[in-house]
Design a protein around this motif. Sequence first.
Motif, PDB file in Angstrom:
ATOM      1  N   THR A  66      19.365   1.455  -0.247  1.00  0.00           N
ATOM      2  CA  THR A  66      19.069   0.857  -1.533  1.00  0.00           C
ATOM      3  C   THR A  66      18.960   1.904  -2.445  1.00  0.00           C
ATOM      4  OG1 THR A  66      17.770  -1.175  -0.419  1.00  0.00           O
ATOM      5  CG2 THR A  66      17.508  -0.884  -2.682  1.00  0.00           C
ATOM      6  N   ASP A  67      18.129   2.810  -2.541  1.00  0.00           N
ATOM      7  CA  ASP A  67      18.061   3.967  -3.242  1.00  0.00           C
ATOM      8  C   ASP A  67      19.608   4.607  -3.418  1.00  0.00           C
ATOM      9  OD1 ASP A  67      15.546   3.431  -3.641  1.00  0.00           O
ATOM     10  OD2 ASP A  67      14.798   5.316  -2.426  1.00  0.00           O
ATOM     11  N   LYS A 122       1.420   8.719  14.214  1.00  0.00           N
ATOM     12  CA  LYS A 122       0.978   7.976  15.018  1.00  0.00           C
ATOM     13  C   LYS A 122       0.156   8.351  16.210  1.00  0.00           C
ATOM     14  CE  LYS A 122       3.536   3.811  14.350  1.00  0.00           C
ATOM     15  NZ  LYS A 122       2.484   2.918  13.690  1.00  0.00           N
ATOM     16  N   LYS A 130      16.868  12.144   5.310  1.00  0.00           N
ATOM     17  CA  LYS A 130      15.586  11.764   4.603  1.00  0.00           C
ATOM     18  C   LYS A 130      14.779  10.864   5.772  1.00  0.00           C
ATOM     19  CE  LYS A 130      14.016   8.940   0.683  1.00  0.00           C
ATOM     20  NZ  LYS A 130      14.726   8.411  -0.647  1.00  0.00           N
ATOM     21  N   PRO A 171      22.304  -3.382   2.667  1.00  0.00           N
ATOM     22  CA  PRO A 171      21.571  -2.101   2.861  1.00  0.00           C
ATOM     23  C   PRO A 171      20.179  -2.202   3.606  1.00  0.00           C
ATOM     24  CG  PRO A 171      21.320  -2.890   0.585  1.00  0.00           C
ATOM     25  CD  PRO A 171      22.623  -3.643   1.237  1.00  0.00           C
ATOM     26  N   THR A 172      19.667  -3.440   3.803  1.00  0.00           N
ATOM     27  CA  THR A 172      18.489  -3.318   4.404  1.00  0.00           C
ATOM     28  C   THR A 172      18.438  -3.888   5.873  1.00  0.00           C
ATOM     29  OG1 THR A 172      18.495  -5.649   3.418  1.00  0.00           O
ATOM     30  CG2 THR A 172      16.837  -4.132   2.715  1.00  0.00           C
ATOM     31  N   ASP A 194      15.143   1.083   2.640  1.00  0.00           N
ATOM     32  CA  ASP A 194      14.729   1.558   1.387  1.00  0.00           C
ATOM     33  C   ASP A 194      15.802   2.738   0.771  1.00  0.00           C
ATOM     34  OD1 ASP A 194      12.566  -0.114   1.314  1.00  0.00           O
ATOM     35  OD2 ASP A 194      11.104   1.453   2.086  1.00  0.00           O
ATOM     36  N   ALA A 195      15.861   3.577   1.803  1.00  0.00           N
ATOM     37  CA  ALA A 195      16.899   4.753   1.469  1.00  0.00           C
ATOM     38  C   ALA A 195      18.189   4.438   1.042  1.00  0.00           C
ATOM     39  CB  ALA A 195      16.870   5.744   2.595  1.00  0.00           C
ATOM     40  N   TRP A 245       8.919  12.705  22.524  1.00  0.00           N
ATOM     41  CA  TRP A 245       9.814  11.960  21.896  1.00  0.00           C
ATOM     42  C   TRP A 245      10.775  12.805  21.301  1.00  0.00           C
ATOM     43  CZ3 TRP A 245      10.745   7.109  23.595  1.00  0.00           C
ATOM     44  CH2 TRP A 245       9.769   6.500  23.834  1.00  0.00           C
ATOM     45  N   LEU A 270       1.871  10.955  18.097  1.00  0.00           N
ATOM     46  CA  LEU A 270       2.721  11.136  19.297  1.00  0.00           C
ATOM     47  C   LEU A 270       3.296  12.722  18.905  1.00  0.00           C
ATOM     48  CD1 LEU A 270       4.713   7.986  19.139  1.00  0.00           C
ATOM     49  CD2 LEU A 270       3.075   8.552  20.813  1.00  0.00           C
ATOM     50  N   ALA A 321      21.846   2.738  -5.497  1.00  0.00           N
ATOM     51  CA  ALA A 321      21.383   2.552  -6.871  1.00  0.00           C
ATOM     52  C   ALA A 321      21.831   3.857  -7.747  1.00  0.00           C
ATOM     53  CB  ALA A 321      20.115   2.242  -7.013  1.00  0.00           C
ATOM     54  N   GLN A 339      12.756  -0.294   8.130  1.00  0.00           N
ATOM     55  CA  GLN A 339      12.268  -0.115   6.779  1.00  0.00           C
ATOM     56  C   GLN A 339      12.613   0.923   5.903  1.00  0.00           C
ATOM     57  OE1 GLN A 339       8.749  -2.582   5.726  1.00  0.00           O
ATOM     58  NE2 GLN A 339       8.062  -0.384   5.238  1.00  0.00           N
ATOM     59  N   ARG A 340      12.635   1.942   6.551  1.00  0.00           N
ATOM     60  CA  ARG A 340      12.759   3.440   5.835  1.00  0.00           C
ATOM     61  C   ARG A 340      14.390   3.383   5.373  1.00  0.00           C
ATOM     62  NH1 ARG A 340       8.072   6.159   4.414  1.00  0.00           N
ATOM     63  NH2 ARG A 340       6.913   6.340   6.017  1.00  0.00           N
ATOM     64  N   THR A 376       9.483   0.259  11.610  1.00  0.00           N
ATOM     65  CA  THR A 376       9.466   1.506  10.412  1.00  0.00           C
ATOM     66  C   THR A 376      10.566   2.024   9.918  1.00  0.00           C
ATOM     67  OG1 THR A 376       6.966   1.557  11.095  1.00  0.00           O
ATOM     68  CG2 THR A 376       7.850   3.166   9.521  1.00  0.00           C
TER      69      THR A 376
END
Lengths: 333, 441
Positions: free
Chosen positions: B407-408, B434, B422, B198-199, B404-405, B223, B436, B411, B400-401, B397
């Motif tokens: 992984t959630d 940032k 999301k 997942p990561t 995390d999502a 963007w 932009l 679960a 990473q998001r 980032t």
Amino acid sequence: MNREVLSRDTPSRPAAVTPRPARRNRRGPRRRASRAGARNARATAAFTLPFFALFGLCFLAPIGYALHQSLFTTERTGPLGLGGQEREVFAGLANYAHALADDRFLTGFGRVLLFGAVQIPLMIVLATALALLLESASARAVPFFRSAFFLPYGVPGVIASILWGFLYVPGISPLVKIAGAVGWDLDFLSRGTVLWSIANIVTWQFTGYNMLVLIAQLKAVPGELYEAARIDGANAWQVARHIKLPLIRPALVLTGVFSIIGTLQLFAEPMVLRPLASAIDSGFTPNLHAYSEAFVGNNQHAAAAEAVLLALVACVLSFGFLRLAGGRAKEHG
Amino acid sequence: MTSNPLHRRTVLGGAAALAAGFALAGCGDDGDGRAPQERKKGQRISLTFWSWVPGIDKPVDLWNRKNPDVQVTVEKVSAVNGQQYAKMHAAIKAGNPPDLGQIEFPVLPSFLLDNGLLDLAPLGAARHKGKFSGWQWQQSVFGKSLYAIPQASGPMGLFLRQDLFDKWDVPTPRTWDEYESAAKAVRRKGAWIETFAPTNGNRFAGLAWQAGAKWYGTHGDTWIVHLDDEPTRRVADYWESLVRQKLVKTIPDRQNAWYKDLQTGAIPAWVGASWGDALLVGNAPGTKGKWRAAPLPQWKAGEQAFANWGGSTTAVFAKARYPKDALDFAVWLNTDPESVKLLIDGGYGFPSAKTGYATTDLDVDKDFFGGQAYSKVFADAGAHVDTSWRWGPGVDTLYQRLGDAFTDALADGSSFRSVLTKVQRQTLADLKGKGLKVASG
């Protein structure tokens, strides 16, 4: 000293009040300070200066910088924000709002609080039990056991996490293998268990250290108290319960405060276990969240705000605990 | 847990360390000494180069022997969890970055936000364009600017344990449908065909790329982020169904438990990339001769849609003192036949250079793949990578998001599609944060 104190010619005024002005006089206004005093002050200043210089440079300055960082944000101009100008602009509390609006950050707080509520009492009870046992044992091996229990503290947290990681990872861990052989499906790294696997590492590391702090305080208990207790017919259990425990209260409070602060800062263990366990997300603990913000998102402003919030919570909780525990200590007299 | 009150310093964790780092780094900034300049004839200069590639010192030593006037010093940086980029960003902020750095394709735009990289176009870098594979050259092009020289890429493919697939009578899957059937067959034999980590955002991006997704784009000076598009949804649905049917594991990849599964045959396949050969050889030596490489399964039989996972560039930092010499070194490092050969031997994937080596040179671990000329599989894939894919700012980032999502979702059972929705929303907010201009695709 002051004879007046003993004369008691003014019963309306509590005796204890009288020495106070005298004491204040001793610290006295400047004109009464002798040259020696001034020299003393200079010497004191000279000796403490290095400390305060380093304290300012390594402690206050970074805190000040973090506070400053947390109030600013970056603005970009130019096509697509690339190759243009980057400006730091004042953002007020926007970074704090951003942090507090982040579910993952708040969940992380909830997680470490739960962790602390379970792990800290367990660890301190365990440390106290070990301290009392080792203190009352008269066997030869006491120093050996004392060192053995203390030893894990000598292992840095990162190394400890790597070691335990090997015991947690399926396919490598002998524990998982043995449990599997008897039909017990152990998973140390699942969403429900990983927090307690970390708690286990922390307990393993710090119980011995806390035990040693408690033993140090136990050593300071005057022997005649025990003698008196024995004469009064107290058994070992009663001595522990009514003499030792109340007297090591300050040490218990101390270990409690350190543990609270440490728990809030939980970082190394989840950081090291993260690659092994998908269940540890980027905001597993508040500190990890701030780290991710700073080093993955390259957003120091948000990270600074989170760090400040974390420091505030640590302050409130540790001072709150001190008030609570200290207050109860006073009741005990 | 803390052991003494001094540790309270770490309350300010990242921020304090960062602050101290900047403060200290700031002291070393020699200010005006950093203005870019032309090297005078016969003047001796030295350049610093931050990299984490094993064996990178060999080609650099060669350069230093051939160019006594321009000495390049390699400083090794750690590539664990993106630490090398944290260090580079901090150095840029402090005003004393190195002259050159190793930067992966996806994170280039994040460095452009810092104005950290030098635009190589005014130095006439365009004349080198023909030496490199087209799409990789384009990865560093933003508008009229060019910010890095491509070094290597990672065309994706499928590694599998041919011996086990033969023994279990499972044909090599050519499409994703066949891959699912293969997963079922392997599962019946008690093994798991793969893990969906997942990561691992990098691989997921590659799979979406293959399906025809375009996560990033630009429109004027805005963007465009388009994570939640049709192709990405297809990929998400597909892996979700494998996960929910319990046909794939969900352990992290490239970690001890996963290596153990590769060693024992508990996982007999891996949707990986060209650089994966070194990884298999290094971590499952006991399986020598049993692996083969096959093309990445397709969504439609007979198609040739491929993608890239990994790969990096040599970039010149904006503060480089001798930009022209830095550019010359970057081009030489990644095109000179001798240098490329040394890079290949070091195990650094698929050269971005078009010439100077033969595909067979890349078959470094031929014996491990039972004599198969496995690099041809990846060379073919590389020739068919969809070249219109673009990276945008803040990819680290985004990964990473996603992690995390996912992984959630694993679960709590929420759908993988909701993950995309999301993360799309979060990414828009991140980029706005940032400073932009962003819009949803």
